[in-house]
Design a protein around this motif. Structure first.
Motif, PDB file in Angstrom:
ATOM      1  N   ASN A   1       4.441  -3.951  19.249  1.00  0.00           N
ATOM      2  CA  ASN A   1       2.900  -4.483  18.374  1.00  0.00           C
ATOM      3  C   ASN A   1       2.299  -3.102  17.762  1.00  0.00           C
ATOM      4  O   ASN A   1       1.516  -2.963  15.818  1.00  0.00           O
ATOM      5  N   ASP A   2       3.045  -2.057  18.088  1.00  0.00           N
ATOM      6  CA  ASP A   2       2.385  -0.432  17.497  1.00  0.00           C
ATOM      7  C   ASP A   2       3.451  -0.480  16.476  1.00  0.00           C
ATOM      8  O   ASP A   2       2.801   0.193  15.297  1.00  0.00           O
ATOM      9  N   GLU A   3       4.721  -0.519  16.186  1.00  0.00           N
ATOM     10  CA  GLU A   3       5.353  -0.117  14.955  1.00  0.00           C
ATOM     11  C   GLU A   3       5.092  -1.056  13.727  1.00  0.00           C
ATOM     12  O   GLU A   3       4.592  -0.752  12.875  1.00  0.00           O
ATOM     13  N   ILE A   4       4.766  -2.164  14.352  1.00  0.00           N
ATOM     14  CA  ILE A   4       4.135  -3.730  13.468  1.00  0.00           C
ATOM     15  C   ILE A   4       2.612  -2.906  12.582  1.00  0.00           C
ATOM     16  O   ILE A   4       2.322  -3.380  11.343  1.00  0.00           O
ATOM     17  N   ALA A   5       2.070  -2.589  13.461  1.00  0.00           N
ATOM     18  CA  ALA A   5       0.345  -2.212  13.711  1.00  0.00           C
ATOM     19  C   ALA A   5       0.400  -0.910  11.951  1.00  0.00           C
ATOM     20  O   ALA A   5       0.060  -0.729  11.469  1.00  0.00           O
ATOM     21  N   ARG A   6       1.982  -0.022  12.803  1.00  0.00           N
ATOM     22  CA  ARG A   6       1.858   1.601  11.644  1.00  0.00           C
ATOM     23  C   ARG A   6       2.085   0.299  10.659  1.00  0.00           C
ATOM     24  O   ARG A   6       1.831   1.032   9.145  1.00  0.00           O
ATOM     25  N   LEU A   7       3.120   0.195   9.945  1.00  0.00           N
ATOM     26  CA  LEU A   7       3.152  -0.735   8.649  1.00  0.00           C
ATOM     27  C   LEU A   7       2.126  -1.548   8.354  1.00  0.00           C
ATOM     28  O   LEU A   7       1.993  -0.998   6.543  1.00  0.00           O
ATOM     29  N   TRP A   8       1.955  -2.082   9.027  1.00  0.00           N
ATOM     30  CA  TRP A   8       0.723  -2.633   8.654  1.00  0.00           C
ATOM     31  C   TRP A   8      -0.725  -1.750   8.003  1.00  0.00           C
ATOM     32  O   TRP A   8      -1.266  -2.008   6.295  1.00  0.00           O
ATOM     33  N   ALA A   9      -0.760  -0.370   8.402  1.00  0.00           N
ATOM     34  CA  ALA A   9      -1.834   0.471   7.721  1.00  0.00           C
ATOM     35  C   ALA A   9      -1.646   0.731   7.054  1.00  0.00           C
ATOM     36  O   ALA A   9      -2.052   1.057   6.438  1.00  0.00           O
ATOM     37  N   GLY A  10       0.134   1.437   6.926  1.00  0.00           N
ATOM     38  CA  GLY A  10       0.494   2.193   5.280  1.00  0.00           C
ATOM     39  C   GLY A  10      -0.104   0.881   4.592  1.00  0.00           C
ATOM     40  O   GLY A  10      -0.127   1.219   3.345  1.00  0.00           O
ATOM     41  N   ASP A  11       0.169  -0.409   4.652  1.00  0.00           N
ATOM     42  CA  ASP A  11      -0.380  -1.188   3.333  1.00  0.00           C
ATOM     43  C   ASP A  11      -1.109  -1.733   3.303  1.00  0.00           C
ATOM     44  O   ASP A  11      -1.913  -1.986   2.125  1.00  0.00           O
ATOM     45  N   LEU A  12      -2.213  -1.689   4.166  1.00  0.00           N
ATOM     46  CA  LEU A  12      -3.648  -1.804   4.145  1.00  0.00           C
ATOM     47  C   LEU A  12      -4.244  -0.211   3.517  1.00  0.00           C
ATOM     48  O   LEU A  12      -4.727  -0.941   2.468  1.00  0.00           O
ATOM     49  N   ALA A  13      -3.766   0.750   3.127  1.00  0.00           N
ATOM     50  CA  ALA A  13      -3.880   1.699   2.862  1.00  0.00           C
ATOM     51  C   ALA A  13      -3.160   1.280   0.964  1.00  0.00           C
ATOM     52  O   ALA A  13      -4.333   2.022   0.880  1.00  0.00           O
ATOM     53  N   SER A  14      -2.297   0.905   1.282  1.00  0.00           N
ATOM     54  CA  SER A  14      -2.251   0.970  -0.738  1.00  0.00           C
ATOM     55  C   SER A  14      -2.818   0.416  -1.110  1.00  0.00           C
ATOM     56  O   SER A  14      -2.452   0.104  -2.790  1.00  0.00           O
ATOM     57  N   ARG A  15      -3.532  -0.702  -0.396  1.00  0.00           N
ATOM     58  CA  ARG A  15      -3.899  -1.344  -1.423  1.00  0.00           C
ATOM     59  C   ARG A  15      -5.484  -0.984  -1.169  1.00  0.00           C
ATOM     60  O   ARG A  15      -6.957  -1.470  -1.665  1.00  0.00           O
ATOM     61  N   GLY A  16      -6.054  -0.205  -1.180  1.00  0.00           N
ATOM     62  CA  GLY A  16      -7.326   0.791  -1.570  1.00  0.00           C
ATOM     63  C   GLY A  16      -8.289   0.510  -0.541  1.00  0.00           C
ATOM     64  O   GLY A  16      -8.792   0.635  -0.897  1.00  0.00           O
ATOM     65  N   MET A  17      -7.733   0.645   0.680  1.00  0.00           N
ATOM     66  CA  MET A  17      -8.743   0.611   2.151  1.00  0.00           C
ATOM     67  C   MET A  17      -9.397   1.293   2.172  1.00  0.00           C
ATOM     68  O   MET A  17      -8.550   2.483   2.151  1.00  0.00           O
ATOM     69  N   ALA A  18     -10.638   1.630   1.894  1.00  0.00           N
ATOM     70  CA  ALA A  18     -11.701   2.480   2.495  1.00  0.00           C
ATOM     71  C   ALA A  18     -11.241   3.214   3.789  1.00  0.00           C
ATOM     72  O   ALA A  18     -10.986   2.497   4.379  1.00  0.00           O
ATOM     73  N   GLY A  19     -11.694   4.547   3.859  1.00  0.00           N
ATOM     74  CA  GLY A  19     -12.025   5.462   5.091  1.00  0.00           C
ATOM     75  C   GLY A  19     -11.064   5.983   5.478  1.00  0.00           C
ATOM     76  O   GLY A  19      -9.846   6.276   4.618  1.00  0.00           O
ATOM     77  N   PRO A  20     -10.821   6.444   6.748  1.00  0.00           N
ATOM     78  CA  PRO A  20      -9.401   7.375   6.951  1.00  0.00           C
ATOM     79  C   PRO A  20      -8.211   6.883   7.263  1.00  0.00           C
ATOM     80  O   PRO A  20      -8.641   5.616   7.788  1.00  0.00           O
ATOM     81  N   PRO A  21      -6.849   7.413   7.524  1.00  0.00           N
ATOM     82  CA  PRO A  21      -5.519   6.721   7.942  1.00  0.00           C
ATOM     83  C   PRO A  21      -6.066   6.256   9.384  1.00  0.00           C
ATOM     84  O   PRO A  21      -5.200   5.157  10.424  1.00  0.00           O
ATOM     85  N   LYS A  22      -6.897   7.025  10.056  1.00  0.00           N
ATOM     86  CA  LYS A  22      -7.524   6.387  11.701  1.00  0.00           C
ATOM     87  C   LYS A  22      -7.431   5.028  11.901  1.00  0.00           C
ATOM     88  O   LYS A  22      -7.609   4.374  12.558  1.00  0.00           O
ATOM     89  N   GLN A  23      -8.849   4.883  10.909  1.00  0.00           N
ATOM     90  CA  GLN A  23      -9.261   3.903  10.681  1.00  0.00           C
ATOM     91  C   GLN A  23      -8.473   2.157   9.989  1.00  0.00           C
ATOM     92  O   GLN A  23      -8.877   0.992  10.793  1.00  0.00           O
ATOM     93  N   HIS A  24      -7.367   2.410   9.745  1.00  0.00           N
ATOM     94  CA  HIS A  24      -6.338   1.858   8.972  1.00  0.00           C
ATOM     95  C   HIS A  24      -5.303   1.222   9.764  1.00  0.00           C
ATOM     96  O   HIS A  24      -5.322  -0.256  10.400  1.00  0.00           O
ATOM     97  N   LEU A  25      -5.361   2.539  10.648  1.00  0.00           N
ATOM     98  CA  LEU A  25      -4.384   1.780  11.819  1.00  0.00           C
ATOM     99  C   LEU A  25      -4.845   1.302  12.925  1.00  0.00           C
ATOM    100  O   LEU A  25      -5.201   0.002  12.930  1.00  0.00           O
ATOM    101  N   SER A  26      -6.670   2.242  12.801  1.00  0.00           N
ATOM    102  CA  SER A  26      -7.329   1.252  14.031  1.00  0.00           C
ATOM    103  C   SER A  26      -7.371  -0.734  13.631  1.00  0.00           C
ATOM    104  O   SER A  26      -7.251  -1.766  14.973  1.00  0.00           O
ATOM    105  N   VAL A  27      -7.906  -1.205  12.495  1.00  0.00           N
ATOM    106  CA  VAL A  27      -7.730  -1.943  11.826  1.00  0.00           C
ATOM    107  C   VAL A  27      -6.930  -2.759  11.780  1.00  0.00           C
ATOM    108  O   VAL A  27      -6.096  -4.253  13.133  1.00  0.00           O
ATOM    109  N   ALA A  28      -5.474  -2.200  11.618  1.00  0.00           N
ATOM    110  CA  ALA A  28      -3.990  -2.688  11.902  1.00  0.00           C
ATOM    111  C   ALA A  28      -4.285  -3.202  12.705  1.00  0.00           C
ATOM    112  O   ALA A  28      -2.788  -4.664  13.298  1.00  0.00           O
TER     113      ALA A  28
END
Length: 223
Positions: A150-177
């Motif tokens: 699940n953590d590996e998929i979350a990290r992949l998804w976090a990168g996708d969220l960041a590439s789509r311009g999600m605001a906030g730091p990487p830590k927040q992207h990972l938390s959301v993912a």
């Protein structure tokens, strides 16, 4: 008959069940044998679940000697872990491919639908997936596989969220993912493989829940 959990831990304070491989196959013949063991185990998990799987029955089904299994795996939990790790790797690849299908200009809802569709379709084609997931969640010896996957998929998804311009730091992207992955994992727990209509209904529910959640972070990027 001892349950999977009974096999996994006799004493929670001291027991560390060996679920690692004894020998890593290198030669083609050895690789083929391990693939046969895992393919057969996955099919048996589909049919009888983790508690119904034994090394003796697995050897008989695969038409090999029990000692051939023990050459590579110390017990049935190690076999189940290897099946789980293989499934997790396949699902990660599926999600990676689906993510690459959508560039950064693709509306995030379309990208989400594609990614979920790929993930849901993979659930419908992996033998023994439901039994493997149950084993990972009920056996302390295997639970880390579920968490790591699940953590590996979350990290992949976090990168996708960041590439789509999600605001906030990487830590927040990972938390959301991670939250999104937990939601998806929970809703896919009893995924109907045989009933196409029920499968589509559950896919629609999964998409609706994740769309509503991610809209809080991504809608402002589309405006």
């Amino acid at each position: 008959q001892c349950s999977l959990l009974c096999e996994a831990l006799v004493d929670e304070r001291n027991a560390q069940v060996d679920v690692g491989r004894r020998v890593t196959p290198v030669q083609q013949r050895a690789l083929a044998t391990v693939d046969l063991i895992l393919d057969t185990a996955a099919q048996m998990l589909e049919e009888v679940g983790a508690d119904g799987l034994t090394t003796k029955a697995l050897a008989a089904r695969a038409n090999i000697r029990v000692r051939s299994i023990y050459r590579y795996f110390p017990n049935k939990l190690a076999v189940i872990q290897a099946v789980a790790e293989r499934v997790a790797e396949r699902q990660k690849v599926v999600l990676q491919v689906a993510t690459r299908r959508s560039d950064n200009d693709t509306p995030w809802r379309i990208a989400l639908r594609r990614e979920l569709r790929a993930l849901v379709d993979s659930f419908g084609t992996e033998p023994g997936l439901a039994a493997v997931r149950k084993a990972m969640q009920t056996s302390p010896a295997l639970k880390h596989v579920h968490t790591d996957a699940n953590d590996e998929i979350a990290r992949l998804w976090a990168g996708d969220l960041a590439s789509r311009g999600m605001a906030g730091p990487p830590k927040q992207h990972l938390s959301v993912a991670r939250t999104a992955v937990k939601i998806a994992s929970a809703l896919l727990e009893n995924f109907p493989r045989e009933d196409a209509e029920a499968r589509e209904a559950q896919f629609a529910e999964l998409y609706l829940v994740l769309e509503s959640y991610l809209a809080n972070y991504l809608d402002s990027q589309d405006s």
